[in-house]
Write an enzyme that holds these catalytic residues in place. Structure first.
Site, PDB file in Angstrom:
ATOM      1  N   HIS A  60      -2.722  -2.660  -9.812  1.00 30.63           N
ATOM      2  CA  HIS A  60      -3.734  -2.069  -8.938  1.00 30.63           C
ATOM      3  C   HIS A  60      -4.942  -2.973  -8.876  1.00 30.63           C
ATOM      4  CE1 HIS A  60      -6.349   0.860  -7.039  1.00 30.63           C
ATOM      5  NE2 HIS A  60      -5.249   1.490  -6.713  1.00 30.63           N
ATOM      6  N   HIS A  77       0.863  -1.191   0.000  1.00 28.42           N
ATOM      7  CA  HIS A  77       0.000   0.000   0.000  1.00 28.42           C
ATOM      8  C   HIS A  77       0.899   1.241   0.000  1.00 28.42           C
ATOM      9  CE1 HIS A  77      -3.443   2.465   0.577  1.00 28.42           C
ATOM     10  NE2 HIS A  77      -3.803   2.137   1.809  1.00 28.42           N
ATOM     11  N   ASP A  93       1.783   5.542  -6.686  1.00 28.12           N
ATOM     12  CA  ASP A  93       3.035   5.497  -5.933  1.00 28.12           C
ATOM     13  C   ASP A  93       4.266   5.571  -6.830  1.00 28.12           C
ATOM     14  OD1 ASP A  93       2.181   5.389  -3.278  1.00 28.12           O
ATOM     15  OD2 ASP A  93       1.634   3.288  -3.482  1.00 28.12           O
TER      16      ASP A  93
HETATM   17  N1  CMC Z   1       4.686  -6.690 -10.105  1.00 25.51           N
HETATM   18  C1  CMC Z   1       4.650  -7.931 -10.619  1.00 25.51           C
HETATM   19  N2  CMC Z   1       3.527  -8.652 -10.679  1.00 25.51           N
HETATM   20  C2  CMC Z   1       2.411  -8.108 -10.213  1.00 25.51           C
HETATM   21  C3  CMC Z   1       2.380  -6.823  -9.677  1.00 25.51           C
HETATM   22  C4  CMC Z   1       3.573  -6.102  -9.633  1.00 25.51           C
HETATM   23  N3  CMC Z   1       3.617  -4.883  -9.128  1.00 25.51           N
HETATM   24  N4  CMC Z   1       1.117  -6.519  -9.308  1.00 25.51           N
HETATM   25  C5  CMC Z   1       0.384  -7.586  -9.580  1.00 25.51           C
HETATM   26  N5  CMC Z   1       1.161  -8.537 -10.137  1.00 25.51           N
HETATM   27  C6  CMC Z   1       0.732  -9.858 -10.590  1.00 25.51           C
HETATM   28  C7  CMC Z   1       0.696 -10.836  -9.431  1.00 25.51           C
HETATM   29  O1  CMC Z   1       1.924 -11.491  -9.242  1.00 25.51           O
HETATM   30  C8  CMC Z   1      -0.396 -11.743  -9.857  1.00 25.51           C
HETATM   31  O2  CMC Z   1       0.119 -12.632 -10.823  1.00 25.51           O
HETATM   32  P1  CMC Z   1      -0.337 -14.165 -10.854  1.00 25.51           P
HETATM   33  O3  CMC Z   1      -1.817 -14.127 -11.100  1.00 25.51           O
HETATM   34  O4  CMC Z   1       0.466 -14.732 -11.958  1.00 25.51           O
HETATM   35  O5  CMC Z   1      -0.004 -14.704  -9.489  1.00 25.51           O
HETATM   36  C9  CMC Z   1      -1.371 -10.834 -10.585  1.00 25.51           C
HETATM   37  O6  CMC Z   1      -0.597  -9.738 -11.065  1.00 25.51           O
HETATM   38  C10 CMC Z   1      -2.488 -10.309  -9.700  1.00 25.51           C
HETATM   39  O7  CMC Z   1      -1.874  -9.753  -8.530  1.00 25.51           O
HETATM   40  P2  CMC Z   1      -2.611  -9.662  -7.123  1.00 25.51           P
HETATM   41  O8  CMC Z   1      -1.605  -9.376  -6.071  1.00 25.51           O
HETATM   42  O9  CMC Z   1      -3.476 -10.860  -6.937  1.00 25.51           O
HETATM   43  O10 CMC Z   1      -3.559  -8.412  -7.388  1.00 25.51           O
HETATM   44  P3  CMC Z   1      -4.179  -7.524  -6.282  1.00 25.51           P
HETATM   45  O11 CMC Z   1      -5.277  -6.769  -6.914  1.00 25.51           O
HETATM   46  O12 CMC Z   1      -4.488  -8.307  -5.079  1.00 25.51           O
HETATM   47  O13 CMC Z   1      -2.940  -6.570  -5.885  1.00 25.51           O
HETATM   48  C11 CMC Z   1      -1.477  -4.775  -5.654  1.00 25.51           C
HETATM   49  C12 CMC Z   1      -2.856  -5.224  -6.142  1.00 25.51           C
HETATM   50  C13 CMC Z   1      -1.434  -3.257  -5.701  1.00 25.51           C
HETATM   51  C14 CMC Z   1      -1.272  -5.229  -4.213  1.00 25.51           C
HETATM   52  C15 CMC Z   1      -0.382  -5.385  -6.564  1.00 25.51           C
HETATM   53  O14 CMC Z   1      -0.565  -4.924  -7.876  1.00 25.51           O
HETATM   54  C16 CMC Z   1       1.019  -5.070  -6.053  1.00 25.51           C
HETATM   55  O15 CMC Z   1       1.537  -5.810  -5.213  1.00 25.51           O
HETATM   56  N6  CMC Z   1       1.655  -3.969  -6.547  1.00 25.51           N
HETATM   57  C17 CMC Z   1       2.951  -3.573  -6.042  1.00 25.51           C
HETATM   58  C18 CMC Z   1       2.796  -2.759  -4.774  1.00 25.51           C
HETATM   59  C19 CMC Z   1       2.213  -1.396  -5.061  1.00 25.51           C
HETATM   60  O16 CMC Z   1       2.608  -0.716  -5.996  1.00 25.51           O
HETATM   61  N7  CMC Z   1       1.292  -0.961  -4.207  1.00 25.51           N
HETATM   62  C20 CMC Z   1       0.637   0.346  -4.328  1.00 25.51           C
HETATM   63  C21 CMC Z   1      -0.786   0.188  -4.733  1.00 25.51           C
HETATM   64  S1  CMC Z   1      -1.576   1.679  -5.350  1.00 25.51           S
HETATM   65  C22 CMC Z   1      -1.428   2.866  -4.157  1.00 25.51           C
HETATM   66  C23 CMC Z   1      -1.907   2.472  -2.823  1.00 25.51           C
HETATM   67  O17 CMC Z   1      -3.065   2.134  -2.642  1.00 25.51           O
HETATM   68  O18 CMC Z   1      -1.085   2.506  -1.918  1.00 25.51           O
END
Ligand code: CMC
Length: 378
Positions: free
Chosen positions: A263, A224, A314
């Site tokens: 996201h 986050h 971010d």
């Molecule tokens: N890098 C590599 N792979 C990713 C990323 C990433 N940043 N984000 C998602 N994926 C992949 C993930 O590995 C998964 O792949 P698979 O289905 O093959 O296992 C797929 O995409 C879906 O990911 P998820 O974690 O199930 O998706 P989610 O909606 O639960 O997660 C998230 C959203 C923001 C936690 C995730 O995109 C992430 O970890 N991003 C990096 C951290 C980040 O930038 N956070 C800030 C979010 S926006 C501002 C805020 O709210 O703070």
């Protein structure tokens, strides 16, 4: 028998848990609005104080209302000597984000009328929290560097005053404007994890300080609000645009996440990242350091090509704050100060029409079994 996959919304994805008047996110179109106003327009045309008023009261202020609201924030900026002592004497060397969480929790002890749970009293507390969080973050940062805290300057706006309390100098107009824009873009975002945490806590009718403390705790995680500092560390580690492709490939091959990308809601791009990319490009030009925007855009390009992910707020926030001179450890506290207004608006909305938030879980542990006394266990 229940079907685990069918019945569990992991991470509550797709679950609608509230009706809100505060913001609308259109994840398919990549649009975000606060109380009906497009966030990109608000960022370009409004001040953080104006947007704060909008989020708290539901309407943009008139000139008179804005002046009164700015005065209210000014009147509430100073923190108590007791809070300063607490920050000075925190055990160990807590990270700025953790110190902020602890100080906000401690603010409950200095509330003059804790038993008054009326809306006006909670609004007063919200203004106090919004006004004082930057003062707390700046004071802790300075004392951590062995320097004296600096009192707020009433002649400066909310964002400029934060810079002044940190560095002892007011920012240039262009810097103040860009910080203001970044703060507006981070001010509110529906039921993101920290806001949801705030609403869960408020829904037990715990006080607003407890709800803010929960929110800051949730924000401080790398998935986050700590993703911004991680994104900056990555840019620094990459070092130059020509190294981006191989770096991203290696990270993805190793199964690592690229911080600042992906996201839960936006599937075609985060509108806040687009505005911050423009800000970064202008900043690079203004500072005559055309480094970060080019490299960040190359990262954006490669992550899209290699993983089909878009940058979130971010990602571009990180080099923007870095270019503005903020230390990386303050990125998440700055996010917290910006988001304080969104938290406040949601907490008040929760109190106004409260229902305990308490989802169910399906049990997947051992079947009912007989208790074995300690002596009989092997
Ligand atoms: N890098 C590599 N792979 C990713 C990323 C990433 N940043 N984000 C998602 N994926 C992949 C993930 O590995 C998964 O792949 P698979 O289905 O093959 O296992 C797929 O995409 C879906 O990911 P998820 O974690 O199930 O998706 P989610 O909606 O639960 O997660 C998230 C959203 C923001 C936690 C995730 O995109 C992430 O970890 N991003 C990096 C951290 C980040 O930038 N956070 C800030 C979010 S926006 C501002 C805020 O709210 O703070």
């Amino acid at each position: 028998m229940w079907d685990k996959e069918a019945n569990v919304a992991r991470g509550l994805a797709g679950v609608i848990a509230a009706v809100t008047h505060i913001s609308l996110i259109d994840g398919e179109q990549g649009q975000l609005s606060y109380c009906g106003y497009d966030v990109t327009e608000l960022a370009r045309k409004s001040s953080y104080e104006e947007v704060s008023y909008l989020l708290l009261y539901g309407e943009l202020p008139t000139a008179g209302q804005l002046e009164a609201f700015e005065q209210l924030l000014l009147d509430n900026r100073a923190i108590s000597p007791a809070l300063l002592d607490l920050l000075r004497n925190l055990p160990g060397a807590p990270k700025p984000a953790d110190a902020l969480r602890t100080a906000v929790s401690a603010m409950a002890a200095t509330d003059s009328s804790p038993s008054d749970v009326s809306r006006p009293a909670n609004l007063r507390r919200a203004v106090r929290l919004i006004a004082q969080m930057p003062t707390i973050a700046a004071a802790h940062w300075r004392m951590r560097q062995g320097e004296k805290p600096i009192d707020p300057d009433p002649s400066l706006g909310h964002a400029s005053n934060f810079v002044y309390m940190l560095f002892g100098r007011a920012p240039r107009q262009v810097e103040a404007r860009f910080l203001d824009m970044a703060m507006i873009l981070m001010a509110e975002h529906g039921l993101n994890a920290s806001t949801f945490a705030a609403r869960v806590t408020a829904a037990t009718l715990a006080d607003i300080y407890a709800a803010f403390t929960s929110a800051i705790g949730a924000l401080n995680g790398p998935l986050h609000g700590a993703a911004n500092a991680e994104a900056m560390k990555m840019l620094l580690e990459i070092g130059s645009p020509e190294k981006v492709e191989a770096y991203i490939r290696a990270q993805l091959m190793a199964g690592k996440r690229i911080m600042g990308f992906g996201h839960r809601v936006y599937k075609s791009g985060d509108p806040r990242a687009i505005v911050l990319r423009e800000v970064l490009a202008t900043l690079d030009g203004d500072l005559n350091k055309p480094r970060w925007c080019k490299m960040a855009m190359e990262v954006e390009d490669q992550v899209h090509k290699q993983k089909n992910l878009y940058p979130n707020v971010d990602f571009y926030c990180a080099p923007t704050l870095y270019s503005l001179g903020f230390p990386m450890e303050l990125f998440t506290p700055i996010f917290a100060c910006s988001r304080s207004i969104g938290w406040a608006a949601h907490i008040l909305e929760q109190y106004d029409d409260n229902k305990l938030i308490r989802p169910d879980a399906v049990y997947d542990g051992p079947a009912q079994r007989e208790y074995t006394p300690l002596a009989g266990r092997k």
